[in-house]
Design an enzyme around this catalytic site. Sequence first.
Site, PDB file in Angstrom:
ATOM      1  N   LYS A   9       0.832  -1.203   0.000  1.00  0.00           N
ATOM      2  CA  LYS A   9       0.000   0.000   0.000  1.00  0.00           C
ATOM      3  C   LYS A   9       0.872   1.260   0.000  1.00  0.00           C
ATOM      4  O   LYS A   9       2.076   1.192   0.283  1.00  0.00           O
ATOM      5  CB  LYS A   9      -0.911  -0.027   1.230  1.00  0.00           C
ATOM      6  N   TYR A  49     -12.710  -2.410  -3.279  1.00  0.00           N
ATOM      7  CA  TYR A  49     -13.185  -2.356  -1.890  1.00  0.00           C
ATOM      8  C   TYR A  49     -14.705  -2.264  -1.793  1.00  0.00           C
ATOM      9  O   TYR A  49     -15.231  -1.778  -0.792  1.00  0.00           O
ATOM     10  CB  TYR A  49     -12.530  -1.182  -1.170  1.00  0.00           C
ATOM     11  N   PHE A  57     -14.820   3.758   7.650  1.00  0.00           N
ATOM     12  CA  PHE A  57     -13.447   3.920   7.158  1.00  0.00           C
ATOM     13  C   PHE A  57     -13.354   3.864   5.634  1.00  0.00           C
ATOM     14  O   PHE A  57     -12.262   3.989   5.081  1.00  0.00           O
ATOM     15  CB  PHE A  57     -12.513   2.866   7.785  1.00  0.00           C
ATOM     16  N   ARG A  85      -1.883 -14.268   3.813  1.00  0.00           N
ATOM     17  CA  ARG A  85      -2.657 -13.638   4.897  1.00  0.00           C
ATOM     18  C   ARG A  85      -1.959 -13.885   6.238  1.00  0.00           C
ATOM     19  O   ARG A  85      -1.954 -13.024   7.115  1.00  0.00           O
ATOM     20  CB  ARG A  85      -4.078 -14.197   4.931  1.00  0.00           C
ATOM     21  N   THR A  91      -5.439  -7.373  10.630  1.00  0.00           N
ATOM     22  CA  THR A  91      -5.705  -6.064  10.022  1.00  0.00           C
ATOM     23  C   THR A  91      -5.168  -4.913  10.875  1.00  0.00           C
ATOM     24  O   THR A  91      -4.598  -3.953  10.343  1.00  0.00           O
ATOM     25  CB  THR A  91      -7.228  -5.888   9.832  1.00  0.00           C
ATOM     26  N   ASN A 116      -1.737  -0.224   7.060  1.00  0.00           N
ATOM     27  CA  ASN A 116      -1.163  -1.502   7.515  1.00  0.00           C
ATOM     28  C   ASN A 116      -0.312  -2.195   6.446  1.00  0.00           C
ATOM     29  O   ASN A 116      -0.203  -3.417   6.422  1.00  0.00           O
ATOM     30  CB  ASN A 116      -2.277  -2.415   8.043  1.00  0.00           C
ATOM     31  N   HIS A 119      -1.979  -5.358   1.371  1.00  0.00           N
ATOM     32  CA  HIS A 119      -3.249  -6.027   1.085  1.00  0.00           C
ATOM     33  C   HIS A 119      -2.943  -7.429   0.581  1.00  0.00           C
ATOM     34  O   HIS A 119      -1.981  -7.631  -0.169  1.00  0.00           O
ATOM     35  CB  HIS A 119      -4.024  -5.283  -0.019  1.00  0.00           C
ATOM     36  N   GLU A 130      -9.891  -9.622  -7.976  1.00  0.00           N
ATOM     37  CA  GLU A 130      -8.949  -8.503  -7.803  1.00  0.00           C
ATOM     38  C   GLU A 130      -7.872  -8.510  -8.898  1.00  0.00           C
ATOM     39  O   GLU A 130      -7.482  -7.448  -9.387  1.00  0.00           O
ATOM     40  CB  GLU A 130      -8.315  -8.586  -6.407  1.00  0.00           C
TER      41      GLU A 130
HETATM   42  P1  IDP Z   1      -7.743  -6.857   5.446  1.00  0.00           P
HETATM   43  O1  IDP Z   1      -6.905  -5.871   4.670  1.00  0.00           O
HETATM   44  O2  IDP Z   1      -7.008  -7.397   6.641  1.00  0.00           O
HETATM   45  O3  IDP Z   1      -8.357  -7.921   4.579  1.00  0.00           O
HETATM   46  P2  IDP Z   1     -10.384  -5.592   5.490  1.00  0.00           P
HETATM   47  O4  IDP Z   1     -11.394  -5.849   6.551  1.00  0.00           O
HETATM   48  O5  IDP Z   1     -10.610  -6.181   4.143  1.00  0.00           O
HETATM   49  O6  IDP Z   1      -8.955  -6.015   6.080  1.00  0.00           O
HETATM   50  O7  IDP Z   1     -10.265  -4.012   5.362  1.00  0.00           O
HETATM   51  C1  IDP Z   1      -9.597  -3.420   4.277  1.00  0.00           C
HETATM   52  C2  IDP Z   1      -8.687  -2.324   4.821  1.00  0.00           C
HETATM   53  O8  IDP Z   1      -9.482  -1.287   5.418  1.00  0.00           O
HETATM   54  C3  IDP Z   1      -7.742  -2.775   5.948  1.00  0.00           C
HETATM   55  O9  IDP Z   1      -6.559  -3.391   5.481  1.00  0.00           O
HETATM   56  C4  IDP Z   1      -7.455  -1.456   6.637  1.00  0.00           C
HETATM   57  O10 IDP Z   1      -6.527  -0.665   5.902  1.00  0.00           O
HETATM   58  C5  IDP Z   1      -8.829  -0.791   6.583  1.00  0.00           C
HETATM   59  N1  IDP Z   1      -9.669  -1.117   7.746  1.00  0.00           N
HETATM   60  C6  IDP Z   1     -10.374  -2.248   7.964  1.00  0.00           C
HETATM   61  N2  IDP Z   1     -11.066  -2.216   9.111  1.00  0.00           N
HETATM   62  C7  IDP Z   1     -10.803  -1.003   9.652  1.00  0.00           C
HETATM   63  C8  IDP Z   1     -11.246  -0.356  10.859  1.00  0.00           C
HETATM   64  O11 IDP Z   1     -12.025  -0.897  11.653  1.00  0.00           O
HETATM   65  N3  IDP Z   1     -10.746   0.894  11.087  1.00  0.00           N
HETATM   66  C9  IDP Z   1      -9.899   1.526  10.237  1.00  0.00           C
HETATM   67  N4  IDP Z   1      -9.465   0.960   9.090  1.00  0.00           N
HETATM   68  C10 IDP Z   1      -9.907  -0.291   8.795  1.00  0.00           C
HETATM   69 MG    MG Z   2      -9.737  -7.658   3.002  1.00  0.00          MG
END
Ligand code: IDP
Ligand code: MG
Length: 141
Positions: A9, A49, A57, A85, A91, A116, A119, A130
Amino acid sequence: MERTLVIVKPDGFARGLTGEVLRRIEAKGYGLSALRIDTPDRERLARHYAEHEGKPFYGPLVDFMSSGPATFVIVAGDRCIEGFRSLAGATDPTTAAPGSIRGDLGRDWGLPVQQNIVHGSDSPESAEREIGIWFPELAAD
Ligand code: IDP
Ligand code: MG
């Protein structure tokens, strides 16, 4: 052979962590089958997304992901979706396990979206969907 879409990212790219992420993927034994550096556009991010549309968010996530260059990678290997993963970690980078990419290299910055670093697709269906968005020329038939 299973494939997954990995994105370093914009935060990971700006911090110079692309090589470290690729090193961990290769050290694990997976293959790199395509790679491109690009600033993600909002139209494709909205498709990528779509499952998060309406969440608090979502807007900050699209803003963050379109804020600068990212590295898009197709990774290949048996069970690489689950495996990446696991390499990525949870996350939330604060609670992601040490040893994982997010646990070792990420932290909370007090922002409305978690930055973070990476992805990774979460299922075979997500991975092919994707890959079709970011590498349409390499989509499965
Ligand atoms: P993942 O990347 O671990 O699969 P997802 O739930 O698909 O997580 O969420 C996509 C992205 O959105 C996350 O990687 C993170 O950058 C952001 N995100 C997800 N949940 C939250 C949250 O509760 N607060 C803030 N950012 C979030
Ligand atoms: Mg995800």
